[in-house]
Design an enzyme around this catalytic site. Structure first.
Site, short mmCIF file in Angstrom:
data_model
loop_
_atom_site.label_atom_id
_atom_site.label_comp_id
_atom_site.label_asym_id
_atom_site.label_seq_id
_atom_site.Cartn_x
_atom_site.Cartn_y
_atom_site.Cartn_z
N ARG A 19 -2.51 6.50 3.05
CA ARG A 19 -3.73 5.04 4.50
C ARG A 19 -2.35 4.33 5.09
O ARG A 19 -0.97 4.54 4.84
CB ARG A 19 -4.08 4.43 4.07
CG ARG A 19 -3.59 3.39 2.89
CD ARG A 19 -4.37 2.95 1.76
NE ARG A 19 -3.90 3.00 0.32
CZ ARG A 19 -3.35 1.98 -0.17
NH1 ARG A 19 -3.38 1.05 0.59
NH2 ARG A 19 -3.03 1.72 -1.15
N ASN A 94 7.89 6.42 3.12
CA ASN A 94 7.83 5.87 3.30
C ASN A 94 6.76 4.79 2.08
O ASN A 94 6.80 3.34 2.16
CB ASN A 94 6.25 5.96 3.79
CG ASN A 94 5.03 5.28 4.53
OD1 ASN A 94 5.30 4.50 5.03
ND2 ASN A 94 4.06 5.20 3.96
N SER A 146 12.14 -2.84 6.52
CA SER A 146 11.33 -3.83 6.75
C SER A 146 11.82 -4.80 7.41
O SER A 146 12.90 -4.92 6.82
CB SER A 146 10.10 -4.72 5.72
OG SER A 146 9.69 -5.83 5.80
N TYR A 159 11.15 -7.84 -3.03
CA TYR A 159 10.75 -6.90 -2.11
C TYR A 159 11.75 -7.03 -0.61
O TYR A 159 12.18 -6.28 -0.01
CB TYR A 159 9.37 -7.39 -0.79
CG TYR A 159 8.83 -6.47 -0.10
CD1 TYR A 159 8.06 -5.22 0.29
CD2 TYR A 159 8.40 -6.91 1.66
CE1 TYR A 159 7.56 -4.22 0.60
CE2 TYR A 159 8.14 -5.92 2.63
CZ TYR A 159 8.18 -4.57 2.31
OH TYR A 159 7.70 -4.25 3.38
N ALA A 161 14.84 -8.20 -1.16
CA ALA A 161 15.67 -7.07 -1.90
C ALA A 161 16.01 -5.88 -2.38
O ALA A 161 16.79 -5.14 -1.42
CB ALA A 161 16.38 -7.61 -3.46
N LYS A 163 14.12 -3.70 0.08
CA LYS A 163 14.46 -3.22 1.59
C LYS A 163 15.78 -3.71 1.86
O LYS A 163 16.00 -2.45 2.40
CB LYS A 163 13.60 -4.06 2.53
CG LYS A 163 12.11 -3.65 1.90
CD LYS A 163 11.64 -2.69 2.09
CE LYS A 163 9.85 -1.70 1.93
NZ LYS A 163 9.48 -0.75 2.06
N ILE A 192 2.77 -5.04 11.12
CA ILE A 192 2.10 -3.88 10.95
C ILE A 192 0.43 -4.60 10.55
O ILE A 192 1.01 -4.40 9.29
CB ILE A 192 2.92 -2.54 10.73
CG1 ILE A 192 4.30 -2.51 11.55
CG2 ILE A 192 1.96 -1.61 11.88
CD1 ILE A 192 4.25 -2.22 12.65
#
Ligand code: NAP
Length: 251
Positions: A19, A94, A146, A159, A161, A163, A192
């Site tokens: 998805r 991803n 991100s 999150y 850290a 990325k 997004i």
């Protein structure tokens, strides 16, 4: 070391292709003529539907259950489904999760879980893919990072850290693997529209919208186009880069 036989089918492996952004990337790379292997962790029916959609358009696609947080399962998957079975043209890291919270209240397990799936998981996949791509003397790796890893985001220390770490991994891997004709790049989406961002409250979404110069949220196709470019022959001389797809929110 021997090169992989030319008869193997050129394949893109996309983690988390059931998805959202991963689905968009799977459809785009299927359209570009690559066999698509997409993975899921919980939504088998959605993943099978994405694979079926690619096949209905004349492409080749299969869905596999694979938790990127389980390193031995990832290593087994590369051995049993990829090595000597397909030409691994591209790996798209991803799959990702969020477990948001302010630093003062963030639990160790929420830190570890997000770092485990969003940073260690891509590292394990990259390492296993690199073993195969090195023998092939060919490969494209794209890590989905991100905007949060570039500019930080309150409530997303774990999150952000993870990325940021994935950007560092991208740049190091690009330098290590370049001599084997393997490029490693990152795509950094802004806001997004997917299940991940549907979790945000309306006030936060409205605030972002006022700050985006292009005055709209991104679509999965906006991100998939950037990934398709980095996988294509047109991007052969690009490695170690972070391509932002954020409507100008951070530049
Ligand atoms: P999403 O809609 O929540 O989908 C997440 C995908 O990751 C699903 O396919 C899910 O599989 C898979 N997944 C989750 N945990 C997994 C695990 N342990 N092992 C394997 N697969 C796992 O997310 P998205 O918005 O499309 O985001 C995709 C990527 O883009 C993520 O890395 C995210 O951090 C990044 N990103 C998104 C945005 C945004 O605005 N949406 C912005 C910047 C970056 P199941 O369906 O089986 O659960």
């Amino acid at each position: 070391m021997s090169e992989a036989p030319a008869t193997l089918t050129a394949t893109a492996l996309i983690t988390g292709g059931s998805r959202g952004i991963g689905k968009g990337i799977a459809l785009a790379l299927g359209q570009a003529g690559l066999q698509v292997y997409l993975t899921y962790v919980s939504k088998a029916a959605e993943a099978e539907a994405v694979a079926a959609e690619i096949r209905s358009k004349g492409g080749l696609a299969s869905a596999f259950g694979l938790d990127v947080g389980d390193s031995s399962a990832v290593a087994d998957f590369f051995q049993s489904e990829i090595k000597d079975k397909v030409l691994l043209k591209a790996l798209i890291n991803n799959a990702g999760i969020t477990k948001d919270g302010l630093i003062l209240r963030m639990k160790d397990e929420d830190w570890d879980k997000v770092l485990g799936i969003n940073l260690r998981g891509p590292f394990i996949c990259l390492r296993e893919a690199a073993k195969i791509m090195t023998r092939q003397r060919l490969g494209r790796i794209v890590n989905i990072v991100s905007i949060a890893g570039q500019m930080g985001n309150p409530g997303q220390a774990n999150y952000s850290a993870a990325k940021s770490g994935l950007i560092g991994l991208t740049k190091s891997a690009a330098k290590e693997l370049a001599s084997r004709n393997i490029t490693v790049n990152a795509v950094a989406p802004g806001f997004i529209v997917t299940d991940m961002t549907d979790k945000l409250d309306a006030a936060t979404r409205d605030l972002y919208l006022t700050q985006i110069p292009l005055k709209r949220f991104g679509t999965v196709d906006d991100v998939a186009s950037a990934v398709s470019f980095l996988v294509s022959d047109s991007a052969a001389y690009i490695t170690g880069q972070v391509l932002a797809v954020n409507g100008g929110l951070y530049c």
